[in-house]
Design a protein around this motif. Structure first.
Motif, PDB file in Angstrom:
ATOM      1  N   LYS A  39       0.828  -1.206   0.000  1.00 50.73           N
ATOM      2  CA  LYS A  39       0.000   0.000   0.000  1.00 50.73           C
ATOM      3  C   LYS A  39       0.865   1.261   0.000  1.00 50.73           C
ATOM      4  O   LYS A  39       0.601   2.204  -0.740  1.00 50.73           O
ATOM      5  CB  LYS A  39      -0.933  -0.011   1.214  1.00 50.73           C
ATOM      6  CG  LYS A  39      -1.922   1.134   1.243  1.00 50.73           C
ATOM      7  CD  LYS A  39      -2.995   0.977   2.307  1.00 50.73           C
ATOM      8  CE  LYS A  39      -2.421   0.631   3.659  1.00 50.73           C
ATOM      9  NZ  LYS A  39      -3.400   0.630   4.746  1.00 50.73           N
ATOM     10  N   GLU A  40       1.900   1.283   0.805  1.00 49.34           N
ATOM     11  CA  GLU A  40       2.764   2.457   0.919  1.00 49.34           C
ATOM     12  C   GLU A  40       3.548   2.710  -0.369  1.00 49.34           C
ATOM     13  O   GLU A  40       3.598   3.830  -0.856  1.00 49.34           O
ATOM     14  CB  GLU A  40       3.723   2.284   2.097  1.00 49.34           C
ATOM     15  CG  GLU A  40       4.544   3.495   2.405  1.00 49.34           C
ATOM     16  CD  GLU A  40       3.733   4.689   2.876  1.00 49.34           C
ATOM     17  OE1 GLU A  40       4.203   5.829   2.642  1.00 49.34           O
ATOM     18  OE2 GLU A  40       2.657   4.510   3.461  1.00 49.34           O
ATOM     19  N   ALA A  42       2.878   1.543  -3.446  1.00 46.86           N
ATOM     20  CA  ALA A  42       1.954   1.837  -4.542  1.00 46.86           C
ATOM     21  C   ALA A  42       1.477   3.281  -4.486  1.00 46.86           C
ATOM     22  O   ALA A  42       1.190   3.887  -5.524  1.00 46.86           O
ATOM     23  CB  ALA A  42       0.759   0.892  -4.496  1.00 46.86           C
ATOM     24  N   GLY A  43       1.419   3.847  -3.295  1.00 42.37           N
ATOM     25  CA  GLY A  43       1.009   5.236  -3.133  1.00 42.37           C
ATOM     26  C   GLY A  43       2.129   6.226  -3.361  1.00 42.37           C
ATOM     27  O   GLY A  43       1.968   7.423  -3.154  1.00 42.37           O
TER      28      GLY A  43
END
Length: 96
Positions: A39-40, A42-43
């Motif tokens: 998540k981190e 990809a953001g």
């Protein structure tokens, strides 16, 4: 000679053994860490794993590439690639 990498099941078993957790809890912890990193990164962020390295996303610009089968030059659109910088402590432990 290189050995085969650990499978997820082997990694979960080793994690459970090192921490004293059961395999189900160790598997859930591993899945949680993987999800957070995904998540981190990809953001657009980065994640530092102490003693292991830093995982981050880098943007590559648009560029010309060659098709090896035909030799034809084609334009490749800009994209992102996940990179990892290995920590000095890990490099040192492997090399000496």
């Amino acid at each position: 000679m290189a050995t085969k990498p650990l499978t997820k099941a082997q990694l979960v078993a080793a994690l459970a053994d090192e921490t004293g957790m059961d395999k189900k809890a160790a598997g859930a912890a591993l899945d949680a860490v993987t999800g957070i990193i995904t998540k981190e990164v990809a953001g657009g962020g980065a994640v530092t794993l102490p003693g292991v390295g830093k995982i981050y996303c880098r943007e590559r610009p648009e560029r010309m590439v060659r098709n090896p089968a035909t030799g034809e030059q084609i334009k490749k659109e800009a994209d992102k690639v996940v990179k990892m910088t290995i920590a000095k402590a890990l490099k040192d432990s492997v090399n000496g």
